[in-house]
Design a protein around this motif. Structure first.
Motif, PDB file in Angstrom:
ATOM      1  N   PHE A   3      12.834  -5.891   4.481  1.00  0.00           N
ATOM      2  CA  PHE A   3      12.568  -7.023   3.606  1.00  0.00           C
ATOM      3  C   PHE A   3      13.896  -7.597   3.153  1.00  0.00           C
ATOM      4  O   PHE A   3      14.720  -6.903   2.567  1.00  0.00           O
ATOM      5  CB  PHE A   3      11.733  -6.574   2.407  1.00  0.00           C
ATOM      6  N   CYS A   8      13.527 -14.436   0.228  1.00  0.00           N
ATOM      7  CA  CYS A   8      12.202 -14.588  -0.368  1.00  0.00           C
ATOM      8  C   CYS A   8      12.140 -15.844  -1.231  1.00  0.00           C
ATOM      9  O   CYS A   8      12.996 -16.065  -2.092  1.00  0.00           O
ATOM     10  CB  CYS A   8      11.853 -13.357  -1.202  1.00  0.00           C
ATOM     11  N   CYS A  14       2.597 -12.575   0.923  1.00  0.00           N
ATOM     12  CA  CYS A  14       2.590 -11.158   1.298  1.00  0.00           C
ATOM     13  C   CYS A  14       1.759 -10.329   0.331  1.00  0.00           C
ATOM     14  O   CYS A  14       0.973  -9.470   0.750  1.00  0.00           O
ATOM     15  CB  CYS A  14       4.013 -10.610   1.393  1.00  0.00           C
ATOM     16  N   VAL A  33       8.579  -4.553  -2.472  1.00  0.00           N
ATOM     17  CA  VAL A  33       7.965  -3.694  -1.470  1.00  0.00           C
ATOM     18  C   VAL A  33       7.444  -2.442  -2.165  1.00  0.00           C
ATOM     19  O   VAL A  33       8.208  -1.691  -2.760  1.00  0.00           O
ATOM     20  CB  VAL A  33       8.965  -3.315  -0.354  1.00  0.00           C
ATOM     21  N   CYS A  53       4.632 -15.029   5.939  1.00  0.00           N
ATOM     22  CA  CYS A  53       5.775 -15.242   5.046  1.00  0.00           C
ATOM     23  C   CYS A  53       6.484 -16.546   5.425  1.00  0.00           C
ATOM     24  O   CYS A  53       7.029 -16.661   6.527  1.00  0.00           O
ATOM     25  CB  CYS A  53       6.754 -14.079   5.129  1.00  0.00           C
ATOM     26  N   ILE A  58      10.230 -10.918   5.891  1.00  0.00           N
ATOM     27  CA  ILE A  58       9.686  -9.607   6.247  1.00  0.00           C
ATOM     28  C   ILE A  58       9.815  -9.416   7.738  1.00  0.00           C
ATOM     29  O   ILE A  58       9.409 -10.267   8.525  1.00  0.00           O
ATOM     30  CB  ILE A  58       8.194  -9.511   5.840  1.00  0.00           C
TER      31      ILE A  58
END
Length: 63
Positions: A3, A8, A14, A33, A53, A58
């Motif tokens: 990750f 992000c 997710c 996570v 995602c 990911i």
């Protein structure tokens, strides 16, 4: 599973498709996570989380 947290964008996809594997931080929505090595019963959800995602943060690494 890998990750890339800086990638992000806090979309939450997710956590919605794999809530046993991912969650989001309350303060900024960035993914967390929960299970870095999901068992066979969670593989499909982890794969789907990686696929949906929007930031491609990911990456699944399978042996």
């Amino acid at each position: 599973m890998e990750f890339d947290e800086p990638k992000c964008v806090a979309a939450g996809q997710c956590a919605m498709v794999a809530p046993d594997v991912f969650d989001q931080r309350d303060e900024d929505g960035v993914a967390i996570v929960l299970d870095a090595e999901p068992g066979p019963d969670r593989h499909d959800a982890a794969r789907e989380a990686a696929a949906v995602c929007p930031a491609a943060a990911i990456r699944l690494v399978e042996a």
